[in-house]
Design a protein around this motif. Structure first.
Motif, PDB file in Angstrom:
ATOM      1  N   UNK A  31       0.773  -1.219   0.000  1.00 48.66           N
ATOM      2  CA  UNK A  31       0.000   0.000   0.000  1.00 48.66           C
ATOM      3  C   UNK A  31       0.813   1.282   0.000  1.00 48.66           C
ATOM      4  N   UNK A  32       2.116   1.139  -0.085  1.00 49.92           N
ATOM      5  CA  UNK A  32       2.976   2.325  -0.067  1.00 49.92           C
ATOM      6  C   UNK A  32       3.780   2.421  -1.361  1.00 49.92           C
ATOM      7  N   UNK A  33       4.274   3.614  -1.632  1.00 45.44           N
ATOM      8  CA  UNK A  33       5.078   3.835  -2.814  1.00 45.44           C
ATOM      9  C   UNK A  33       6.474   3.237  -2.638  1.00 45.44           C
ATOM     10  N   UNK A  34       7.111   2.964  -3.756  1.00 50.06           N
ATOM     11  CA  UNK A  34       8.486   2.484  -3.711  1.00 50.06           C
ATOM     12  C   UNK A  34       9.387   3.589  -3.168  1.00 50.06           C
ATOM     13  N   UNK A  35      10.235   3.224  -2.245  1.00 44.91           N
ATOM     14  CA  UNK A  35      11.042   4.202  -1.512  1.00 44.91           C
ATOM     15  C   UNK A  35      12.523   3.991  -1.772  1.00 44.91           C
ATOM     16  N   UNK A  36      13.193   5.061  -2.147  1.00 48.36           N
ATOM     17  CA  UNK A  36      14.637   5.023  -2.300  1.00 48.36           C
ATOM     18  C   UNK A  36      15.300   4.872  -0.937  1.00 48.36           C
ATOM     19  N   UNK A  37      16.345   4.063  -0.873  1.00 44.02           N
ATOM     20  CA  UNK A  37      17.081   3.874   0.369  1.00 44.02           C
ATOM     21  C   UNK A  37      18.533   4.326   0.257  1.00 44.02           C
ATOM     22  N   UNK A  38      19.234   3.825  -0.762  1.00 44.99           N
ATOM     23  CA  UNK A  38      20.665   4.096  -0.873  1.00 44.99           C
ATOM     24  C   UNK A  38      21.116   3.851  -2.303  1.00 44.99           C
ATOM     25  N   UNK A  39      22.200   4.489  -2.689  1.00 48.55           N
ATOM     26  CA  UNK A  39      22.788   4.275  -3.999  1.00 48.55           C
ATOM     27  C   UNK A  39      24.293   4.365  -3.880  1.00 48.55           C
ATOM     28  N   UNK A  40      24.966   3.770  -4.865  1.00 44.70           N
ATOM     29  CA  UNK A  40      26.423   3.740  -4.869  1.00 44.70           C
ATOM     30  C   UNK A  40      26.892   3.839  -6.308  1.00 44.70           C
ATOM     31  N   UNK A  41      27.962   4.591  -6.541  1.00 35.85           N
ATOM     32  CA  UNK A  41      28.432   4.753  -7.906  1.00 35.85           C
ATOM     33  C   UNK A  41      29.229   3.527  -8.332  1.00 35.85           C
ATOM     34  N   UNK A  42      29.709   3.545  -9.568  1.00 34.16           N
ATOM     35  CA  UNK A  42      30.343   2.365 -10.131  1.00 34.16           C
ATOM     36  C   UNK A  42      31.595   1.956  -9.376  1.00 34.16           C
ATOM     37  N   UNK A  43      32.296   2.917  -8.810  1.00 35.50           N
ATOM     38  CA  UNK A  43      33.557   2.596  -8.139  1.00 35.50           C
ATOM     39  C   UNK A  43      33.357   2.235  -6.672  1.00 35.50           C
ATOM     40  N   UNK A  44      32.194   2.581  -6.138  1.00 37.18           N
ATOM     41  CA  UNK A  44      31.987   2.407  -4.709  1.00 37.18           C
ATOM     42  C   UNK A  44      32.478   3.582  -3.888  1.00 37.18           C
TER      43      UNK A  44
END
Length: 122
Positions: free
Chosen positions: A42-55
């Motif tokens: 019942x809730x929208x998809x929520x962003x949590x974390x992201x990481x670039x290609x190199x870390x």
């Protein structure tokens, strides 16, 4: 086409920890930024974390900052999400995603895993 497979979900008590993994099939894994999202019923998809290609660059949602940590092992084509101090509000299906854009918007990610369920009991 990148195929992503999440694992590591399960049932944990409040205050506990889980470490999610997301294995990518594509050897061009290095080309992609990776993100973790979650969706509760019942809730929208929520962003949590992201990481670039190199870390070397990461970004977090305020709701998980200081509790969750994203990292990646490019030698294993795998990205991780370490989750600490879990609360019942963290209960959701967790998804990893890959994309060529640096974004916290789910629509900017091109490939998605099938999701892994995380349930936090009180």
């Amino acid at each position: 086409q990148v195929q992503l497979v999440e694992s590591g979900g399960g049932l944990v008590q409040a205050g506990g920890s889980l470490r999610l993994s997301c294995a990518a099939s594509e050897r061009r894994f290095l080309d992609y930024a990776m993100g973790w999202f979650r969706q509760a019923p019942g809730k929208a998809r929520e962003f949590l974390a992201r990481i670039d290609w190199s870390g070397g660059t990461t970004s977090y949602a305020d709701s998980v900052k200081g509790r969750f940590t994203i990292d990646r092992d490019n030698a294993k084509n795998t990205v991780y999400l370490q989750m600490n101090k879990l609360t019942p509000e963290d209960t959701a299906t967790y998804y990893c995603a890959s994309g060529t854009r640096w974004s916290d918007q789910w629509r900017h990610y091109d490939y998605w895993g099938q999701g892994t369920q995380v349930t936090v009991s009180s």
